[in-house]
Design a protein around this motif. Structure first.
Motif, mmCIF file in Angstrom:
data_model
loop_
_atom_site.group_PDB
_atom_site.id
_atom_site.type_symbol
_atom_site.label_atom_id
_atom_site.label_comp_id
_atom_site.label_asym_id
_atom_site.label_seq_id
_atom_site.Cartn_x
_atom_site.Cartn_y
_atom_site.Cartn_z
ATOM 1 N N ASP A 3 54.940 31.540 68.473
ATOM 2 C CA ASP A 3 53.511 31.229 67.598
ATOM 3 C C ASP A 3 52.518 31.876 68.658
ATOM 4 O O ASP A 3 52.691 31.078 69.458
ATOM 5 C CB ASP A 3 52.982 30.223 66.505
ATOM 6 N N LEU A 4 51.163 32.708 68.382
ATOM 7 C CA LEU A 4 50.593 32.826 69.130
ATOM 8 C C LEU A 4 49.378 31.777 69.218
ATOM 9 O O LEU A 4 48.842 31.589 67.927
ATOM 10 C CB LEU A 4 49.918 34.128 69.423
ATOM 11 N N PRO A 5 47.974 31.809 70.295
ATOM 12 C CA PRO A 5 47.032 30.805 69.659
ATOM 13 C C PRO A 5 46.060 31.708 68.833
ATOM 14 O O PRO A 5 46.147 33.124 69.110
ATOM 15 C CB PRO A 5 46.237 30.903 70.984
ATOM 16 N N ARG A 6 45.767 31.753 67.742
ATOM 17 C CA ARG A 6 44.860 32.300 67.238
ATOM 18 C C ARG A 6 43.938 32.079 66.478
ATOM 19 O O ARG A 6 43.024 30.714 66.786
ATOM 20 C CB ARG A 6 45.524 32.541 65.320
ATOM 21 N N ILE A 7 42.724 33.321 66.131
ATOM 22 C CA ILE A 7 41.732 32.490 65.593
ATOM 23 C C ILE A 7 41.844 32.634 63.835
ATOM 24 O O ILE A 7 42.311 33.220 63.584
ATOM 25 C CB ILE A 7 40.673 33.871 65.687
ATOM 26 N N ALA A 8 41.138 31.391 64.040
ATOM 27 C CA ALA A 8 41.275 30.506 61.953
ATOM 28 C C ALA A 8 39.614 30.324 61.498
ATOM 29 O O ALA A 8 39.163 29.854 62.596
ATOM 30 C CB ALA A 8 42.176 29.240 62.074
ATOM 31 N N LEU A 9 39.637 30.708 60.113
ATOM 32 C CA LEU A 9 38.040 29.904 60.038
ATOM 33 C C LEU A 9 38.470 29.479 58.932
ATOM 34 O O LEU A 9 39.812 29.971 57.506
ATOM 35 C CB LEU A 9 37.178 31.436 59.456
ATOM 36 N N ALA A 224 49.566 24.305 57.855
ATOM 37 C CA ALA A 224 49.586 25.015 59.428
ATOM 38 C C ALA A 224 51.025 25.305 59.068
ATOM 39 O O ALA A 224 50.769 26.742 60.011
ATOM 40 C CB ALA A 224 49.719 23.630 60.106
ATOM 41 N N PHE A 225 52.059 25.210 58.606
ATOM 42 C CA PHE A 225 53.073 26.008 58.541
ATOM 43 C C PHE A 225 52.671 26.691 57.741
ATOM 44 O O PHE A 225 53.499 28.278 58.212
ATOM 45 C CB PHE A 225 54.382 24.847 57.841
ATOM 46 N N LEU A 226 52.232 27.449 56.701
ATOM 47 C CA LEU A 226 51.728 28.854 56.229
ATOM 48 C C LEU A 226 51.273 29.770 57.302
ATOM 49 O O LEU A 226 51.294 30.800 56.674
ATOM 50 C CB LEU A 226 51.193 29.032 54.742
ATOM 51 N N ALA A 227 50.460 29.088 58.071
ATOM 52 C CA ALA A 227 49.661 30.112 59.589
ATOM 53 C C ALA A 227 51.609 30.940 60.560
ATOM 54 O O ALA A 227 50.531 31.333 61.203
ATOM 55 C CB ALA A 227 49.148 29.543 59.904
ATOM 56 N N LYS A 228 52.805 29.939 60.458
ATOM 57 C CA LYS A 228 53.035 30.338 61.740
ATOM 58 C C LYS A 228 54.123 31.606 60.895
ATOM 59 O O LYS A 228 54.659 32.005 60.344
ATOM 60 C CB LYS A 228 54.339 28.730 61.574
ATOM 61 N N GLU A 229 54.545 32.189 62.280
ATOM 62 C CA GLU A 229 55.299 33.039 62.698
ATOM 63 C C GLU A 229 56.722 33.115 61.287
ATOM 64 O O GLU A 229 56.923 33.814 60.521
ATOM 65 C CB GLU A 229 56.122 33.747 63.657
ATOM 66 N N GLU A 230 57.941 31.270 60.886
ATOM 67 C CA GLU A 230 58.799 30.731 60.865
ATOM 68 C C GLU A 230 58.126 31.852 59.171
ATOM 69 O O GLU A 230 59.157 31.384 58.445
ATOM 70 C CB GLU A 230 58.696 28.993 61.108
ATOM 71 N N ALA A 231 56.901 31.577 58.962
ATOM 72 C CA ALA A 231 56.911 31.547 57.251
ATOM 73 C C ALA A 231 56.588 32.606 56.603
ATOM 74 O O ALA A 231 55.755 33.008 55.660
ATOM 75 C CB ALA A 231 54.870 30.605 57.113
ATOM 76 N N ARG A 232 56.904 34.076 57.657
ATOM 77 C CA ARG A 232 56.098 35.078 57.554
ATOM 78 C C ARG A 232 57.239 35.828 56.208
ATOM 79 O O ARG A 232 56.209 36.729 55.824
ATOM 80 C CB ARG A 232 56.487 35.920 58.816
#
Ligand code: NDP
Length: 247
Positions: A3-9, A224-232
């Motif tokens: 998981d990279l640090p991302r930009i979230a709104l 938070a989980f839905l934003a992860k790679e694992e949730a792709r």
């Protein structure tokens, strides 16, 4: 995949569930744009909390029901943090009354904020997500969007609209590494529910198998989980977090 640090709104992040999502994301080092509409001081407090967790953030005022304000908000976030990679459409309002007493403006205000706000923010963020071939859109609806509720025809219609909107957009962008999902909370202890009378709270409790309201901190982990790679591989899904209310 890492998981990279991302930009979230996060819309409506000055309080309640939005604030809780901001703090959970900050724990993972994401950069966070905290949208608010009227409570700047609360948004500033959330920003301080985000920074104390070691993350970066900004606050940004916008009424999500106004297209021009949403456009200005997104421009501001892009200039100050970068392209939005994760969008939480969380801002929402209620204006309850029985249909016979509901004014057309009460219906419009709720639809404009909850449903059109979700449409505006998603529409204006999706192009960059498509270009970058990565994105997450997480929409906060409600169990009443599934089961309806007396006195909430406007609110439940707005939330049910979010469900179909989510499924349609999920199909449109599925090949671009973008997932679009819904979290449908039950009754959660926030400013929205604190105003309910003891009589109403007692009645609501009888609908909830777990016999208690949820806490914002019980919504944030799945957000938070839905934003992860694992949730792709999860997309177009409606995930209830409601103590069993809509079983
Ligand atoms: P709160 O009332 O605690 O907070 C609402 C947030 O939305 C605030 O940050 C507020 O900003 C913001 N907001 C309101 N209107 C606008 C607008 N027009 N433009 C931008 N921001 C706006 O809400 P909750 O945390 O309780 O609810 C968050 C979401 O979860 C909503 O979509 C709600 O419908 C949904 N939900 C809540 C449940 C509950 O029981 N609490 C149950 C199911 C769903 P400001 O204060 O600065 O104006």
């Amino acid at each position: 995949m890492e998981d990279l640090p991302r930009i979230a709104l996060i819309t409506g992040a000055s309080r309640g569930i939005g604030r809780s999502i901001a703090l959970k994301l900050a724990e993972s080092g994401h950069k966070i744009a905290i949208n608010y509409n009227s409570h700047k001081e609360d948004a500033e407090k959330v920003l301080k909390e985000v920074e104390s967790l070691g993350s970066e953030g900004i606050i940004v005022k916008a009424n999500v029901s106004k297209l021009n304000e949403v456009q200005e908000m997104i421009n501001f976030v892009e200039e100050n943090l970068g392209n939005i990679e994760i969008l939480y459409n969380n801002a929402g309002i209620i204006s309850d009354s029985l249909l016979m007493r509901m004014k057309p403006e009460d219906f419009d205000r709720v639809i404009d904020t909850n449903l059109k706000g979700t449409f505006y923010c998603t529409k204006l963020c999706i192009n960059n997500m498509i270009k970058n071939r990565w994105g997450r859109v997480i929409n906060i609806s409600s169990v009443v969007g599934i089961r309806g509720n007396i006195g909430q025809s406007n609110y439940s219609a707005s939330k049910a609209g979010i469900h179909s909107f989510t499924k349609s957009i999920a199909k449109e962008v599925a090949t671009r590494n973008i997932t679009v999902n819904v979290i449908a909370p039950g009754y959660v202890s926030t400013a929205t529910t604190n105003v309910l009378s003891e009589k109403v709270k007692k009645e609501v409790m009888s609908w909830i198998p777990m016999q208690r309201f949820g806490e914002p901190e019980e919504i944030a982990p799945i957000a938070a989980f839905l934003a992860k790679e694992e949730a792709r591989y999860i997309t177009g899904e409606i995930i209830r977090v409601d103590g069993g209310m809509a079983i």
